[in-house]
Write an enzyme that holds these catalytic residues in place. Structure first.
Site, PDB file in Angstrom:
ATOM      1  N   LYS A   1      -8.449  97.028  79.549  1.00 39.67           N
ATOM      2  CA  LYS A   1      -7.313  96.975  80.479  1.00 39.67           C
ATOM      3  C   LYS A   1      -7.732  96.302  81.787  1.00 39.67           C
ATOM      4  CE  LYS A   1      -5.347 101.102  78.376  1.00 39.67           C
ATOM      5  NZ  LYS A   1      -5.234 102.563  78.363  1.00 39.67           N
TER       6      LYS A   1
ATOM      7  N   GLN B   1      -6.386 107.842  81.972  1.00 38.61           N
ATOM      8  CA  GLN B   1      -6.740 107.615  80.568  1.00 38.61           C
ATOM      9  C   GLN B   1      -6.838 108.933  79.804  1.00 38.61           C
ATOM     10  OE1 GLN B   1      -7.088 104.508  79.064  1.00 38.61           O
ATOM     11  NE2 GLN B   1      -7.289 105.637  77.156  1.00 38.61           N
TER      12      GLN B   1
ATOM     13  N   ASP C   1       2.526 104.115  82.247  1.00 39.95           N
ATOM     14  CA  ASP C   1       2.279 104.535  80.865  1.00 39.95           C
ATOM     15  C   ASP C   1       3.547 105.135  80.248  1.00 39.95           C
ATOM     16  OD1 ASP C   1       0.123 104.163  79.269  1.00 39.95           O
ATOM     17  OD2 ASP C   1      -0.925 106.008  79.799  1.00 39.95           O
TER      18      ASP C   1
END
Ligand code: NAP
Length: 312
Positions: A54, A98, A124
């Site tokens: 990412k 994460q 997200d």
């Protein structure tokens, strides 16, 4: 039957190429690029690889990606404080923590973290506000993996409307939002899970079959309708050469990779499904690159929405 490859690497490159000039234009207007903050807690090797991907891809597309790496024993309160700091930082447009968080954290740590993220920066798409918008059929930030699957189907010109789509898996991050996004695109959707009776009877009716289980080789040819488009979301690292041999055949180059690297990442769909399916996404090179591309797209969307609000 000849099986077409649903090329996620090419589709993701196309998404990023479209994003790059918009990212550059934002940077000119605002004097800074769209900015994504990633929090990585602990030393899970797969998470470290995902975060590096990412970070690298975001940078290549012109975004500013800041990664805050914290040790596994960081108290949850410190993680929440860090997230609040990013919420208050005017130069931060998107926040991602994460998953998974270390097992030693509170059982509801992920929920607490997600609910602490400002919904306007939740790139997200996991905050209940953003989940609700997906349910209502007006997504702001749809979760990146399922929206990547839709992007892949669209770019590969796989029709969705009116087709029977079957999703195996009902997690909050993949299966459920996947089903909702397919429904929003007028597919007739069936959702399957570990308690589904006679799974193959349902999956073999699918024009579009999406598997998000996390079990190597789980989807076998008998579960697939001839000519179906099959999207393999599963990513499971394996290090057992015997299992790799069973999946890919003893002479597969993937065994060479496994011997060299010690492990390889494999999907849910058995390679022999290619004998039945009309189209199939590979692992790696399928959904994974699109997940990252959609994260970058959501970050630009967040940055532009905040810019618009500042002007209003
Ligand atoms: P998860 O939370 O473990 O969910 C797995 C789902 O599979 C559950 O809904 C489970 O059903 C279902 N399942 C398990 N065994 C089954 C069976 N025998 N028959 C039918 N359904 C079964 O996993 P996830 O987070 O959704 O991730 C799924 C996979 O996608 C993993 O391999 C993950 O690594 C991968 N992934 C890839 C990306 C990417 O970018 N490519 C992104 C995210 C995830 P129950 O609900 O009944 O337990």
């Amino acid at each position: 039957m000849s099986c077409r490859r649903l090329d996620g690497t090419a589709a993701a490159a196309a998404v990023r190429a479209e994003l790059a000039p918009q990212v550059a234009a934002f940077a000119v207007r605002q004097g800074r690029p769209p900015s994504l903050a990633i929090v990585l807690v602990g030393d899970d090797p797969a998470s470290a690889v995902y975060v590096r991907g990412k970070e690298r891809t975001g940078g290549e597309t012109g975004l500013r990606v800041t990664v805050k790496r914290l040790p596994a024993d960081t108290p949850l309160a410190d993680v929440l404080r860090l997230v609040r700091g990013f919420n208050d930082d005017d130069e931060c447009d998107g926040i991602l923590v994460q998953s998974p968080l270390p097992a030693a954290m509170a059982a509801d740590a992920e929920v607490q973290v997600i609910e602490t993220i400002d919904p306007a920066k939740d790139v997200d798409g996991l905050h209940p506000c953003n989940v609700g918008l997906v349910v209502e059929g007006r997504p702001r930030f749809a979760p990146c993996t399922p929206s990547g699957v839709i992007e892949l189907l669209d770019r590969e010109q796989v029709p969705i409307a009116g087709r029977h789509a079957v999703v195996i898996g009902r997690s909050g991050i993949v299966g459920k939002p996947m089903s909702l996004l397919l429904l929003q695109r007028d597919a007739t959707v069936s959702i399957c899970h570990s308690k589904t009776a006679d799974l193959a009877a349902i999956t073999s009716q699918a024009d579009i079959l999406v598997s998000a289980v996390g079990r190597p080789g789980f989807v076998k040819p008998a579960m697939v309708k001839p000519g179906a488009a099959v999207v393999d979301v599963g990513t499971t690292p394996i290090s057992d050469p015997e299992l790799a041999g069973q999946l890919f055949g003893e002479s597969s180059p993937r065994l060479v990779t496994l011997a060299a690297k010690g492990s390889i990442v494999v999907g849910d769909v058995h390679p022999s499904v290619a004998d039945v399916a009309g189209a199939l996404s590979p692992v790696p090179g399928g959904v994974g690159p699109l997940t990252i591309a959609m994260l970058l797209k959501n970050t630009l969307t967040a940055a532009e929405a905040r810019e618009k609000r500042r002007r209003a």
